[in-house]
Design a protein around this motif. Structure first.
Motif, PDB file in Angstrom:
ATOM      1  N   MET A 121       0.822  -1.207   0.000  1.00 20.34           N
ATOM      2  CA  MET A 121       0.000   0.000   0.000  1.00 20.34           C
ATOM      3  C   MET A 121       0.859   1.261   0.000  1.00 20.34           C
ATOM      4  SD  MET A 121      -3.107  -0.976   2.608  1.00 20.34           S
ATOM      5  CE  MET A 121      -3.546   0.755   2.757  1.00 20.34           C
ATOM      6  N   VAL A 122       1.912   1.270   0.826  1.00 21.08           N
ATOM      7  CA  VAL A 122       2.775   2.459   0.912  1.00 21.08           C
ATOM      8  C   VAL A 122       3.511   2.676  -0.403  1.00 21.08           C
ATOM      9  CG1 VAL A 122       4.783   3.478   2.058  1.00 21.08           C
ATOM     10  CG2 VAL A 122       3.035   2.322   3.416  1.00 21.08           C
ATOM     11  N   VAL A 123       4.114   1.610  -0.961  1.00 22.91           N
ATOM     12  CA  VAL A 123       4.839   1.740  -2.228  1.00 22.91           C
ATOM     13  C   VAL A 123       3.891   2.205  -3.333  1.00 22.91           C
ATOM     14  CG1 VAL A 123       6.104   0.484  -4.028  1.00 22.91           C
ATOM     15  CG2 VAL A 123       6.599   0.038  -1.619  1.00 22.91           C
ATOM     16  N   PHE A 124       2.712   1.588  -3.406  1.00 27.29           N
ATOM     17  CA  PHE A 124       1.750   1.934  -4.448  1.00 27.29           C
ATOM     18  C   PHE A 124       1.277   3.379  -4.324  1.00 27.29           C
ATOM     19  CE2 PHE A 124      -2.640   2.416  -5.868  1.00 27.29           C
ATOM     20  CZ  PHE A 124      -2.558   2.002  -7.191  1.00 27.29           C
ATOM     21  N   CYS A 125       0.891   3.779  -3.118  1.00 33.46           N
ATOM     22  CA  CYS A 125       0.351   5.129  -2.922  1.00 33.46           C
ATOM     23  C   CYS A 125       1.404   6.205  -3.196  1.00 33.46           C
ATOM     24  CB  CYS A 125      -0.206   5.269  -1.504  1.00 33.46           C
ATOM     25  SG  CYS A 125      -1.721   4.336  -1.223  1.00 33.46           S
ATOM     26  N   PHE A 126       2.634   5.991  -2.714  1.00 31.05           N
ATOM     27  CA  PHE A 126       3.680   6.982  -2.956  1.00 31.05           C
ATOM     28  C   PHE A 126       4.032   7.042  -4.443  1.00 31.05           C
ATOM     29  CE2 PHE A 126       5.726   7.317   1.537  1.00 31.05           C
ATOM     30  CZ  PHE A 126       4.518   7.769   2.022  1.00 31.05           C
ATOM     31  N   ALA A 127       4.061   5.878  -5.108  1.00 38.43           N
ATOM     32  CA  ALA A 127       4.359   5.858  -6.541  1.00 38.43           C
ATOM     33  C   ALA A 127       3.264   6.570  -7.326  1.00 38.43           C
ATOM     34  CB  ALA A 127       4.514   4.418  -7.031  1.00 38.43           C
TER      35      ALA A 127
ATOM     36  N   GLY B 245      10.720   6.842  -6.271  1.00 39.35           N
ATOM     37  CA  GLY B 245      11.543   6.685  -7.465  1.00 39.35           C
ATOM     38  C   GLY B 245      10.799   6.046  -8.617  1.00 39.35           C
ATOM     39  N   ILE B 246      10.027   5.007  -8.336  1.00 41.82           N
ATOM     40  CA  ILE B 246       9.270   4.341  -9.395  1.00 41.82           C
ATOM     41  C   ILE B 246       8.171   5.263  -9.911  1.00 41.82           C
ATOM     42  CG2 ILE B 246       7.658   2.442  -9.855  1.00 41.82           C
ATOM     43  CD1 ILE B 246       9.427   0.679  -8.093  1.00 41.82           C
ATOM     44  N   GLY B 247       7.552   6.026  -9.016  1.00 39.83           N
ATOM     45  CA  GLY B 247       6.527   6.972  -9.447  1.00 39.83           C
ATOM     46  C   GLY B 247       7.065   7.972 -10.450  1.00 39.83           C
ATOM     47  N   TYR B 248       8.251   8.506 -10.185  1.00 33.37           N
ATOM     48  CA  TYR B 248       8.878   9.430 -11.135  1.00 33.37           C
ATOM     49  C   TYR B 248       9.281   8.714 -12.424  1.00 33.37           C
ATOM     50  CZ  TYR B 248       9.339  13.982  -8.851  1.00 33.37           C
ATOM     51  OH  TYR B 248       9.080  15.215  -8.327  1.00 33.37           O
ATOM     52  N   GLY B 249       9.814   7.497 -12.295  1.00 29.30           N
ATOM     53  CA  GLY B 249      10.341   6.800 -13.458  1.00 29.30           C
ATOM     54  C   GLY B 249       9.285   6.402 -14.479  1.00 29.30           C
ATOM     55  N   VAL B 250       8.103   5.994 -14.026  1.00 30.06           N
ATOM     56  CA  VAL B 250       7.065   5.525 -14.956  1.00 30.06           C
ATOM     57  C   VAL B 250       5.850   6.439 -14.924  1.00 30.06           C
ATOM     58  CG1 VAL B 250       7.828   3.130 -14.818  1.00 30.06           C
ATOM     59  CG2 VAL B 250       6.075   3.939 -13.242  1.00 30.06           C
ATOM     60  N   SER B 251       6.057   7.678 -14.550  1.00 30.36           N
ATOM     61  CA  SER B 251       4.949   8.619 -14.413  1.00 30.36           C
ATOM     62  C   SER B 251       4.154   8.764 -15.709  1.00 30.36           C
ATOM     63  CB  SER B 251       5.483   9.991 -13.997  1.00 30.36           C
ATOM     64  OG  SER B 251       4.484  10.974 -14.125  1.00 30.36           O
TER      65      SER B 251
ATOM     66  N   PHE C 114       6.021  -2.252 -12.701  1.00 25.48           N
ATOM     67  CA  PHE C 114       7.200  -1.676 -12.057  1.00 25.48           C
ATOM     68  C   PHE C 114       6.986  -1.521 -10.556  1.00 25.48           C
ATOM     69  CE2 PHE C 114       8.612  -0.869 -16.307  1.00 25.48           C
ATOM     70  CZ  PHE C 114       9.983  -0.758 -16.225  1.00 25.48           C
ATOM     71  N   VAL C 115       5.772  -1.176 -10.142  1.00 27.86           N
ATOM     72  CA  VAL C 115       5.474  -1.099  -8.709  1.00 27.86           C
ATOM     73  C   VAL C 115       5.661  -2.464  -8.069  1.00 27.86           C
ATOM     74  CG1 VAL C 115       3.606  -0.805  -7.025  1.00 27.86           C
ATOM     75  CG2 VAL C 115       3.963   0.914  -8.798  1.00 27.86           C
TER      76      VAL C 115
ATOM     77  N   ASP D 112      16.025   9.583 -15.185  1.00 32.90           N
ATOM     78  CA  ASP D 112      15.869  10.560 -14.113  1.00 32.90           C
ATOM     79  C   ASP D 112      15.194   9.954 -12.890  1.00 32.90           C
ATOM     80  OD1 ASP D 112      15.529  13.353 -12.932  1.00 32.90           O
ATOM     81  OD2 ASP D 112      13.439  12.745 -13.178  1.00 32.90           O
ATOM     82  N   GLY D 113      14.114   9.193 -13.109  1.00 37.56           N
ATOM     83  CA  GLY D 113      13.304   8.716 -11.988  1.00 37.56           C
ATOM     84  C   GLY D 113      13.957   7.651 -11.142  1.00 37.56           C
ATOM     85  N   PHE D 114      14.394   6.556 -11.776  1.00 41.43           N
ATOM     86  CA  PHE D 114      14.938   5.445 -11.005  1.00 41.43           C
ATOM     87  C   PHE D 114      16.219   5.829 -10.266  1.00 41.43           C
ATOM     88  CE2 PHE D 114      12.885   2.702 -14.500  1.00 41.43           C
ATOM     89  CZ  PHE D 114      11.650   2.788 -13.870  1.00 41.43           C
ATOM     90  N   SER D 115      17.082   6.613 -10.917  1.00 47.27           N
ATOM     91  CA  SER D 115      18.348   6.960 -10.274  1.00 47.27           C
ATOM     92  C   SER D 115      18.160   7.911  -9.103  1.00 47.27           C
ATOM     93  CB  SER D 115      19.318   7.565 -11.297  1.00 47.27           C
ATOM     94  OG  SER D 115      18.773   8.719 -11.905  1.00 47.27           O
ATOM     95  N   ASN D 116      16.999   8.581  -9.025  1.00 47.66           N
ATOM     96  CA  ASN D 116      16.714   9.411  -7.847  1.00 47.66           C
ATOM     97  C   ASN D 116      16.783   8.613  -6.559  1.00 47.66           C
ATOM     98  OD1 ASN D 116      16.318  11.955  -8.966  1.00 47.66           O
ATOM     99  ND2 ASN D 116      14.166  11.549  -9.444  1.00 47.66           N
TER     100      ASN D 116
END
Length: 461
Positions: free
Chosen positions: A119-125, A167-173, A205-206, A405-409
């Motif tokens: 839930m935390v990973v999904f919501c933040f992503a 990071g995943i949220g930014y990477g696959v936004s 990816f999530v 950009d996203g994943f390397s963050n």
């Protein structure tokens, strides 16, 4: 490896990277692209205009030393936001609200840690992918550290949940206004076009991120000695509890205030262009509200706030010094040289390999250009024409930029938000690197497959 080997403090690692950047300014040929000012006031490079500098800039040792306080000043917005959040959270803890919240969440999820992590990973992503949130997660770090400790997990698990989602949220936004919208505008493709692919790869990816964090968490649950942070002091400074107070009305009001603060921040970011100064003001307001609702007298609230700030002095220093690496390279005029020399060979690769090469290039450059939108203005104008030459659609160029950009963050020490998160959780950078690097490799492998398939099937044409 010898047992006497000791990993240096994170501050020493960052200063060493600054020194390497300083030495590079004497060795790497200096040069620059011409730039133009866009309608939004941002500077964008002009392709094909790179020239070596006629006069070489030679930074002195004094320039190196001065870069440290300059870097602290340049990172002042995130530094003072971290101070404010730390102080206000200490006030909230003094009211018993955070402990009551942890107890309530423990009651609901204590027997389902896998569900909590997902839930935390999904919501933040999802939030990062939608509106580009990052520093806004810092207030949740200590809450999650306390919750993980109560669930027999550790601070690494807490940081893993936050940073993986971010990071995943930014990477696959699908439509992050600070990355996707900016990069597509610079690449001259319709804004928010190609969204179908980005939505399709979000859950896979999530799940990669969730699997990595949960696999580690299971080892810690089975054997606490497997924890990478087992020998480190708890960042809660002895405030972790065995028993938790009941979640009463005044606690709920304080939490409602936090939700209202976050909601107002989201609205301000998306509608008014707010960022850390305004967010800091909102958290100060929530701190005052919390002290009043929690019936803390003024002196007690002030003392708790100062204690919270003091606990984050190390974190603030790391954030500031991290900014110095890019500052040295900018002063030494080698940043554009690196971009040019990395982009030039891509024109000799086939389209599939060129797309993956763009992704790797963006990943590396994010170390020196930690701003997502700033990186877009520097690299997209150069890579889009290269893509045209080698058969990489501009939509794929934007996707390669996003992935890099996203994943390397999640792992670069020049990312102030990352350093703030791990610093607040008390996790040294070298341990975080050890935890995160395998995940980065998994994500890079998956992203490379997506890019190759995107080129093969004409994504964006």
């Amino acid at each position: 490896m010898s047992n006497s080997f000791k990993v240096p403090h994170t501050l020493i690692l960052l200063l060493s990277m600054m020194l390497v950047a300083y030495i590079a300014t004497w060795l790497v040929p200096q040069g620059a692209f011409e730039t133009v000012t866009l309608e939004n006031g941002r500077q964008s490079v002009v392709p094909g205009t790179f020239t070596l500098s006629e006069e070489q800039v030679r930074l002195t040792p004094m320039d190196f030393l001065v870069a440290i306080p300059r870097a602290l000043a340049a990172a002042q917005d995130i530094i003072f936001f971290v101070f404010i959040v730390g102080g206000v959270l200490a006030v909230a803890r003094a009211t018993g609200t955070i402990d009551a919240l942890i107890g309530n969440l423990l009651h609901k999820f204590g027997h389902k840690p896998n569900l909590l992590i997902f839930m935390v990973v999904f919501c933040f992503a999802m939030t990062s992918g939608a509106i580009g949130t990052a520093g806004e997660y810092i207030p949740f770090v200590l809450i999650l550290v306390g919750l993980c400790k109560a669930m027999k997990l550790d601070a690494m698990t807490a940081v893993g949940m936050v940073v993986t989602g971010y990071g995943i949220g930014y990477g696959v936004s699908a439509f992050n206004p600070f990355t996707v919208m900016v990069a597509q505008s610079v690449a001259e493709v319709p804004v928010y076009s190609g969204i179908e692919l980005r939505l399709a790869i979000f859950i896979p990816f999530v799940l990669i991120g969730f699997h990595h964090v949960w696999s580690y968490a299971k080892k810690v649950l089975a054997d606490p000695a497997q924890s990478m942070t087992a020998d480190l002091p708890c960042p809660l400074a002895g405030n972790d509890k065995v028993g938790y107070p009941e979640l009463k009305l005044h606690h709920k009001l304080v939490l409602f205030g936090l939700v209202a603060t976050i909601a107002t921040a989201v609205w301000g970011i998306s509608q008014k262009g707010w960022y850390l100064y305004e967010l800091g003001a909102l958290f100060i307001l929530w701190g005052v509200f919390t002290a009043v609702i929690g019936k803390l007298d003024a002196d007690t609230a002030a003392q708790q706030f100062i204690e919270g700030v003091k606990d984050l002095a190390t974190t603030a220093m790391l954030i500031g010094v991290a900014r110095g690496i890019a500052l040295i390279m900018e002063d030494g005029q080698i940043l554009h040289s690196l971009v040019y020399n990395m982009s030039y060979p891509l024109s000799y690769l086939g389209s599939e390999l060129a797309a993956v090469g763009m992704f790797i290039m963006q990943t590396f450059l994010n170390l020196f250009i930690p701003s997502g939108s700033g990186q877009a203005y520097v690299t997209i104008p150069l890579l889009a024409p290269v893509g045209d030459l080698v058969g990489v659609n501009r939509q794929v160029v934007v996707l390669a930029y996003q992935f890099g950009d996203g994943f390397s963050n999640m792992i670069i020490p020049t990312n102030a938000v990352l350093m703030g998160i791990i610093g607040m959780a008390g996790v040294p950078y070298h341990l975080w690197f050890k935890f995160c690097m395998p995940l980065i490799l998994k994500l890079m492998a998956a992203a490379s497959v997506v890019l190759i398939l995107a080129v093969m099937f004409g994504y964006g044409t």
